[in-house]
Write a protein that holds these residues in place. Sequence first.
Motif, PDB file in Angstrom:
ATOM      1  N   TYR A  71       0.840  -1.209   0.000  1.00  0.00           N
ATOM      2  CA  TYR A  71       0.000   0.000   0.000  1.00  0.00           C
ATOM      3  C   TYR A  71       0.872   1.255   0.000  1.00  0.00           C
ATOM      4  N   GLN A  72       1.927   1.246   0.814  1.00  0.00           N
ATOM      5  CA  GLN A  72       2.831   2.395   0.853  1.00  0.00           C
ATOM      6  C   GLN A  72       3.557   2.597  -0.482  1.00  0.00           C
ATOM      7  N   ASN A  73       4.000   1.498  -1.089  1.00  0.00           N
ATOM      8  CA  ASN A  73       4.694   1.607  -2.368  1.00  0.00           C
ATOM      9  C   ASN A  73       3.762   2.120  -3.459  1.00  0.00           C
ATOM     10  N   ALA A  74       2.505   1.684  -3.389  1.00  0.00           N
ATOM     11  CA  ALA A  74       1.564   2.103  -4.431  1.00  0.00           C
ATOM     12  C   ALA A  74       1.235   3.581  -4.321  1.00  0.00           C
ATOM     13  N   LEU A  75       1.148   4.101  -3.067  1.00  0.00           N
ATOM     14  CA  LEU A  75       0.796   5.512  -2.870  1.00  0.00           C
ATOM     15  C   LEU A  75       2.013   6.404  -2.676  1.00  0.00           C
ATOM     16  N   GLY A  76       3.179   5.809  -2.496  1.00  0.00           N
ATOM     17  CA  GLY A  76       4.374   6.606  -2.303  1.00  0.00           C
ATOM     18  C   GLY A  76       4.410   7.331  -0.969  1.00  0.00           C
ATOM     19  N   ILE A  77       3.903   6.724   0.062  1.00  0.00           N
ATOM     20  CA  ILE A  77       3.899   7.325   1.394  1.00  0.00           C
ATOM     21  C   ILE A  77       4.587   6.374   2.378  1.00  0.00           C
ATOM     22  N   ASP A  78       4.888   6.883   3.569  1.00  0.00           N
ATOM     23  CA  ASP A  78       5.526   6.093   4.618  1.00  0.00           C
ATOM     24  C   ASP A  78       4.678   6.177   5.877  1.00  0.00           C
ATOM     25  N   LEU A  79       3.906   5.146   6.097  1.00  0.00           N
ATOM     26  CA  LEU A  79       3.032   5.125   7.272  1.00  0.00           C
ATOM     27  C   LEU A  79       3.820   4.931   8.557  1.00  0.00           C
ATOM     28  N   TRP A  80       4.909   4.191   8.506  1.00  0.00           N
ATOM     29  CA  TRP A  80       5.633   3.832   9.708  1.00  0.00           C
ATOM     30  C   TRP A  80       6.421   5.003  10.264  1.00  0.00           C
ATOM     31  N   SER A  82       5.724   8.258  10.254  1.00  0.00           N
ATOM     32  CA  SER A  82       4.860   9.151  11.030  1.00  0.00           C
ATOM     33  C   SER A  82       4.461   8.511  12.355  1.00  0.00           C
ATOM     34  N   HIS A  83       4.214   7.222  12.311  1.00  0.00           N
ATOM     35  CA  HIS A  83       3.873   6.524  13.553  1.00  0.00           C
ATOM     36  C   HIS A  83       5.069   6.506  14.500  1.00  0.00           C
ATOM     37  N   TYR A  84       6.279   6.324  13.949  1.00  0.00           N
ATOM     38  CA  TYR A  84       7.491   6.311  14.772  1.00  0.00           C
ATOM     39  C   TYR A  84       7.712   7.677  15.404  1.00  0.00           C
ATOM     40  N   GLU A  85       7.468   8.733  14.661  1.00  0.00           N
ATOM     41  CA  GLU A  85       7.633  10.083  15.204  1.00  0.00           C
ATOM     42  C   GLU A  85       6.671  10.330  16.362  1.00  0.00           C
ATOM     43  N   LYS A  86       5.445   9.856  16.235  1.00  0.00           N
ATOM     44  CA  LYS A  86       4.473  10.007  17.320  1.00  0.00           C
ATOM     45  C   LYS A  86       4.920   9.231  18.560  1.00  0.00           C
ATOM     46  N   MET A  87       5.446   8.041  18.349  1.00  0.00           N
ATOM     47  CA  MET A  87       5.931   7.245  19.477  1.00  0.00           C
ATOM     48  C   MET A  87       7.114   7.923  20.169  1.00  0.00           C
ATOM     49  N   GLN A  88       8.017   8.522  19.381  1.00  0.00           N
ATOM     50  CA  GLN A  88       9.150   9.220  19.952  1.00  0.00           C
ATOM     51  C   GLN A  88       8.704  10.433  20.761  1.00  0.00           C
ATOM     52  N   GLU A  89       7.710  11.153  20.263  1.00  0.00           N
ATOM     53  CA  GLU A  89       7.184  12.307  20.985  1.00  0.00           C
ATOM     54  C   GLU A  89       6.541  11.884  22.296  1.00  0.00           C
ATOM     55  N   HIS A  90       5.800  10.782  22.255  1.00  0.00           N
ATOM     56  CA  HIS A  90       5.166  10.266  23.474  1.00  0.00           C
ATOM     57  C   HIS A  90       6.226   9.808  24.475  1.00  0.00           C
ATOM     58  N   LEU A  91       7.291   9.166  23.982  1.00  0.00           N
ATOM     59  CA  LEU A  91       8.369   8.724  24.858  1.00  0.00           C
ATOM     60  C   LEU A  91       9.062   9.913  25.510  1.00  0.00           C
ATOM     61  N   LYS A  92       9.257  10.980  24.768  1.00  0.00           N
ATOM     62  CA  LYS A  92       9.888  12.188  25.307  1.00  0.00           C
ATOM     63  C   LYS A  92       9.054  12.764  26.444  1.00  0.00           C
ATOM     64  N   LYS A  93       7.726  12.810  26.284  1.00  0.00           N
ATOM     65  CA  LYS A  93       6.854  13.321  27.336  1.00  0.00           C
ATOM     66  C   LYS A  93       6.916  12.445  28.584  1.00  0.00           C
ATOM     67  N   LEU A  94       6.949  11.130  28.383  1.00  0.00           N
ATOM     68  CA  LEU A  94       7.014  10.216  29.520  1.00  0.00           C
ATOM     69  C   LEU A  94       8.322  10.387  30.286  1.00  0.00           C
ATOM     70  N   LYS A  95       9.413  10.586  29.578  1.00  0.00           N
ATOM     71  CA  LYS A  95      10.695  10.810  30.247  1.00  0.00           C
ATOM     72  C   LYS A  95      10.670  12.102  31.057  1.00  0.00           C
ATOM     73  N   GLU A  96      10.046  13.134  30.527  1.00  0.00           N
ATOM     74  CA  GLU A  96       9.955  14.390  31.257  1.00  0.00           C
ATOM     75  C   GLU A  96       9.126  14.234  32.530  1.00  0.00           C
ATOM     76  N   VAL A  97       8.017  13.499  32.424  1.00  0.00           N
ATOM     77  CA  VAL A  97       7.194  13.233  33.604  1.00  0.00           C
ATOM     78  C   VAL A  97       7.996  12.437  34.643  1.00  0.00           C
ATOM     79  N   ASN A  98       8.770  11.465  34.169  1.00  0.00           N
ATOM     80  CA  ASN A  98       9.581  10.649  35.074  1.00  0.00           C
ATOM     81  C   ASN A  98      10.633  11.501  35.791  1.00  0.00           C
ATOM     82  N   ARG A  99      11.267  12.427  35.083  1.00  0.00           N
ATOM     83  CA  ARG A  99      12.261  13.307  35.708  1.00  0.00           C
ATOM     84  C   ARG A  99      11.621  14.204  36.773  1.00  0.00           C
TER      85      ARG A  99
END
Length: 227
Positions: A71-80, A82-99
């Motif tokens: 599906y990604q190759n057919a549309l020329g997009i990268d679904l993963w 954007s999802h990885y960036e969201k996960m990294q942002e969420h991880l950053k917030k969790l680390k800040e809360v932990n600190r």
Amino acid sequence: MARGKIQIKRIENTTNRQVTYSKRRNGLFKKANELTVLCDAKVSIIMLSSTEKLHEYISPATSTKQLFDLYQNALGIDLWSSHYEKMQEHLKKLKEVNRNLRRQISQRMGESLDGVSFEDLRSLEEDMESSLKTIRERKYKMIGNQIDTHKKKVRNVEEIHRSLLHEFNAIGEDPHYGLVDNGGDYDHSIIGYSNGGRGILALRLQPNHHNLHTGAGSDLTTFALLE
């Protein structure tokens, strides 16, 4: 008779809605399998019912990830990505809360107070006083419950003590109190204290029976009434 036309709208009856969903889901999966076999197509169907139950169909020898990659190759997009960036942002917030939590715990232990402003110190003091008040109230409540329990035990012991005193006085007035006369002779009844007065012992006397070989005697049985 011709089959009546069904009006396409939400089915209000929960049971009928679930039955219709199950029947049409099976029919849809059957058509997807026919497309896979007849046309050599790769088909994936993901369905979620109104009860959040997952149903999925995937063509044989194919995985859902492979279809997503196609599906990604057919549309020329990268679904993963954007999802990885969201996960990294969420991880950053969790680390800040932990600190922040670690810093607050350290400050409540009297550490990491360098650089803390007077207002923050005052706020920390108020928070600790409030926490201390809650802990103290809980402690006093537990102590009160323990005191009530011990008072009940003391009342029970006092009741047993009064009952034993009543028995003691009755025996003092009547030496044969509580003894069953079955024709034998009894020695004097005795109630004494053992272990320095910590426990009350009752001595039950058995009737005297003259033994032809050893002579007269009596059996003495001791029972602990209160430890």
